[in-house]
Design an enzyme around this catalytic site. Sequence first.
Site, PDB file in Angstrom:
ATOM      1  N   LYS A  89      -5.623 -56.166  69.791  1.00  0.00           N
ATOM      2  CA  LYS A  89      -5.938 -54.831  70.481  1.00  0.00           C
ATOM      3  C   LYS A  89      -5.025 -54.096  71.126  1.00  0.00           C
ATOM      4  O   LYS A  89      -4.613 -53.096  70.957  1.00  0.00           O
ATOM      5  CB  LYS A  89      -6.964 -54.985  71.265  1.00  0.00           C
ATOM      6  CG  LYS A  89      -8.526 -55.479  70.655  1.00  0.00           C
ATOM      7  CD  LYS A  89      -9.617 -55.644  71.506  1.00  0.00           C
ATOM      8  CE  LYS A  89      -9.311 -56.072  72.814  1.00  0.00           C
ATOM      9  NZ  LYS A  89      -9.386 -57.750  72.875  1.00  0.00           N
ATOM     10  N   ARG A 119     -16.493 -53.752  77.952  1.00  0.00           N
ATOM     11  CA  ARG A 119     -16.728 -54.900  77.633  1.00  0.00           C
ATOM     12  C   ARG A 119     -18.333 -55.618  77.825  1.00  0.00           C
ATOM     13  O   ARG A 119     -18.555 -56.639  77.277  1.00  0.00           O
ATOM     14  CB  ARG A 119     -15.744 -56.116  78.181  1.00  0.00           C
ATOM     15  CG  ARG A 119     -14.561 -56.310  77.759  1.00  0.00           C
ATOM     16  CD  ARG A 119     -13.879 -57.359  78.515  1.00  0.00           C
ATOM     17  NE  ARG A 119     -12.867 -58.212  77.829  1.00  0.00           N
ATOM     18  CZ  ARG A 119     -11.577 -57.967  78.066  1.00  0.00           C
ATOM     19  NH1 ARG A 119     -11.088 -57.060  78.532  1.00  0.00           N
ATOM     20  NH2 ARG A 119     -10.626 -58.668  77.317  1.00  0.00           N
ATOM     21  N   ARG A 146       1.121 -67.081  72.372  1.00  0.00           N
ATOM     22  CA  ARG A 146       1.246 -65.852  72.999  1.00  0.00           C
ATOM     23  C   ARG A 146       2.295 -66.184  74.519  1.00  0.00           C
ATOM     24  O   ARG A 146       1.856 -66.906  75.133  1.00  0.00           O
ATOM     25  CB  ARG A 146       0.160 -65.039  73.524  1.00  0.00           C
ATOM     26  CG  ARG A 146       0.088 -63.862  74.180  1.00  0.00           C
ATOM     27  CD  ARG A 146      -0.936 -62.746  74.076  1.00  0.00           C
ATOM     28  NE  ARG A 146      -1.812 -63.181  74.823  1.00  0.00           N
ATOM     29  CZ  ARG A 146      -3.013 -62.477  74.827  1.00  0.00           C
ATOM     30  NH1 ARG A 146      -2.965 -61.490  74.042  1.00  0.00           N
ATOM     31  NH2 ARG A 146      -4.181 -62.558  75.525  1.00  0.00           N
ATOM     32  N   ARG A 179       0.199 -66.761  79.837  1.00  0.00           N
ATOM     33  CA  ARG A 179      -0.771 -66.050  80.742  1.00  0.00           C
ATOM     34  C   ARG A 179      -1.682 -67.314  81.228  1.00  0.00           C
ATOM     35  O   ARG A 179      -2.438 -68.119  80.240  1.00  0.00           O
ATOM     36  CB  ARG A 179      -1.628 -65.316  80.151  1.00  0.00           C
ATOM     37  CG  ARG A 179      -1.107 -63.715  80.498  1.00  0.00           C
ATOM     38  CD  ARG A 179      -1.843 -62.749  79.662  1.00  0.00           C
ATOM     39  NE  ARG A 179      -3.190 -62.717  79.709  1.00  0.00           N
ATOM     40  CZ  ARG A 179      -4.085 -61.818  78.905  1.00  0.00           C
ATOM     41  NH1 ARG A 179      -3.366 -60.841  78.020  1.00  0.00           N
ATOM     42  NH2 ARG A 179      -5.316 -61.962  78.892  1.00  0.00           N
ATOM     43  N   ARG A 213     -13.490 -67.726  77.383  1.00  0.00           N
ATOM     44  CA  ARG A 213     -13.309 -66.078  77.196  1.00  0.00           C
ATOM     45  C   ARG A 213     -13.944 -65.518  75.605  1.00  0.00           C
ATOM     46  O   ARG A 213     -14.583 -64.757  75.608  1.00  0.00           O
ATOM     47  CB  ARG A 213     -11.723 -65.737  76.943  1.00  0.00           C
ATOM     48  CG  ARG A 213     -11.106 -65.641  78.384  1.00  0.00           C
ATOM     49  CD  ARG A 213      -9.627 -65.900  78.286  1.00  0.00           C
ATOM     50  NE  ARG A 213      -9.153 -64.468  77.817  1.00  0.00           N
ATOM     51  CZ  ARG A 213      -7.828 -64.340  77.153  1.00  0.00           C
ATOM     52  NH1 ARG A 213      -7.123 -65.179  77.025  1.00  0.00           N
ATOM     53  NH2 ARG A 213      -7.525 -63.171  76.900  1.00  0.00           N
TER      54      ARG A 213
HETATM   55  P1  AMP Z   1      -7.402 -58.826  78.530  1.00  0.00           P
HETATM   56  O1  AMP Z   1      -6.149 -58.676  78.870  1.00  0.00           O
HETATM   57  O2  AMP Z   1      -8.044 -57.581  78.119  1.00  0.00           O
HETATM   58  O3  AMP Z   1      -7.668 -60.088  77.760  1.00  0.00           O
HETATM   59  O4  AMP Z   1      -8.321 -59.116  79.820  1.00  0.00           O
HETATM   60  C1  AMP Z   1      -7.936 -60.327  80.578  1.00  0.00           C
HETATM   61  C2  AMP Z   1      -9.111 -60.598  81.502  1.00  0.00           C
HETATM   62  O5  AMP Z   1      -9.278 -59.441  82.470  1.00  0.00           O
HETATM   63  C3  AMP Z   1     -10.544 -60.834  80.978  1.00  0.00           C
HETATM   64  O6  AMP Z   1     -10.712 -62.137  80.473  1.00  0.00           O
HETATM   65  C4  AMP Z   1     -11.469 -60.424  82.319  1.00  0.00           C
HETATM   66  O7  AMP Z   1     -11.455 -61.539  83.234  1.00  0.00           O
HETATM   67  C5  AMP Z   1     -10.583 -59.296  82.816  1.00  0.00           C
HETATM   68  N1  AMP Z   1     -10.962 -57.944  82.197  1.00  0.00           N
HETATM   69  C6  AMP Z   1     -10.402 -57.063  81.588  1.00  0.00           C
HETATM   70  N2  AMP Z   1     -11.008 -56.122  81.375  1.00  0.00           N
HETATM   71  C7  AMP Z   1     -12.346 -56.393  81.560  1.00  0.00           C
HETATM   72  C8  AMP Z   1     -13.488 -55.521  81.427  1.00  0.00           C
HETATM   73  N3  AMP Z   1     -13.696 -54.255  80.854  1.00  0.00           N
HETATM   74  N4  AMP Z   1     -14.491 -56.044  81.905  1.00  0.00           N
HETATM   75  C9  AMP Z   1     -14.590 -57.347  82.931  1.00  0.00           C
HETATM   76  N5  AMP Z   1     -13.481 -58.247  82.975  1.00  0.00           N
HETATM   77  C10 AMP Z   1     -12.474 -57.691  82.240  1.00  0.00           C
END
Ligand code: AMP
Length: 226
Positions: A25, A100, A137, A170, A181
């Site tokens: 994404k 989300r 990654r 990460r 996750r």
């Molecule tokens: P991502 O980089 O999109 O994979 O997000 C990494 C982490 O950020 C997620 O596992 C959540 O802990 C937090 N996070 C990012 N976006 C959201 C969201 N819309 N709602 C809740 N937590 C979020």
Amino acid sequence: MDAANPRVGKDAVRVIFLGPPGAGKGTQAARLAAHLKVPKIGTGEMLRTAIAKNTPLGQQVHPFMETGNLVPDHLLVALVRERIAEPDCDRGFVCDGFPRTLAQAQGLEEMSGDPRAWVVFDFEVPRPELMLRLSGRRWCPSCQATFHLKNDPPKAPGVCDACGTGLVQREDDHESVVALRLRQYDERTFPLIEYYRTRARMIPVDGYRPMDVVFRELLQAVGVPA
Ligand code: AMP
């Protein structure tokens, strides 16, 4: 102009990327936003920046993120509300990683109006492939560029192509955290596919294909030339 947010024009483009972690994404959302000349609102990135800067928000969200939990809805809705109010969002935006949860989807509608004209891409990738993508990654803690050890390696091993910083994994890409996750995705985000099916232009995307092929399909779906 939009009744919910008078800053955002009626013809503004709004695109949402749904899909599990590792589905591609972020990469595709960045490319599409650049192509459409609208900002990408990547909530994961925004939160990681807050953590790196050690802001009060960063301190609040770090314990959730390092364990693979979702950050509470009210924090996300407030963060996106503030971002969308900035003038560069006048012509629209591409959301990566938001909403989300159902509460976040409802929050976005409150701030951005009727979703009927929005495009919602639902990225689908088989689970074993997601695990491979996440474990390989590598991430630049300085400019947040991402690479993959096999599929998209940096020019010099372990070094960011864009800014020369050393790449790391990460903390939430470690195997023990990835499982949670994915569970969070299944339980809290997956239901949004059904939610948007009748409310927006929902488009399933087979994310298990070369990046350029996927991108061409996205452009076609939003109706802009390559
Ligand atoms: P991502 O980089 O999109 O994979 O997000 C990494 C982490 O950020 C997620 O596992 C959540 O802990 C937090 N996070 C990012 N976006 C959201 C969201 N819309 N709602 C809740 N937590 C979020």
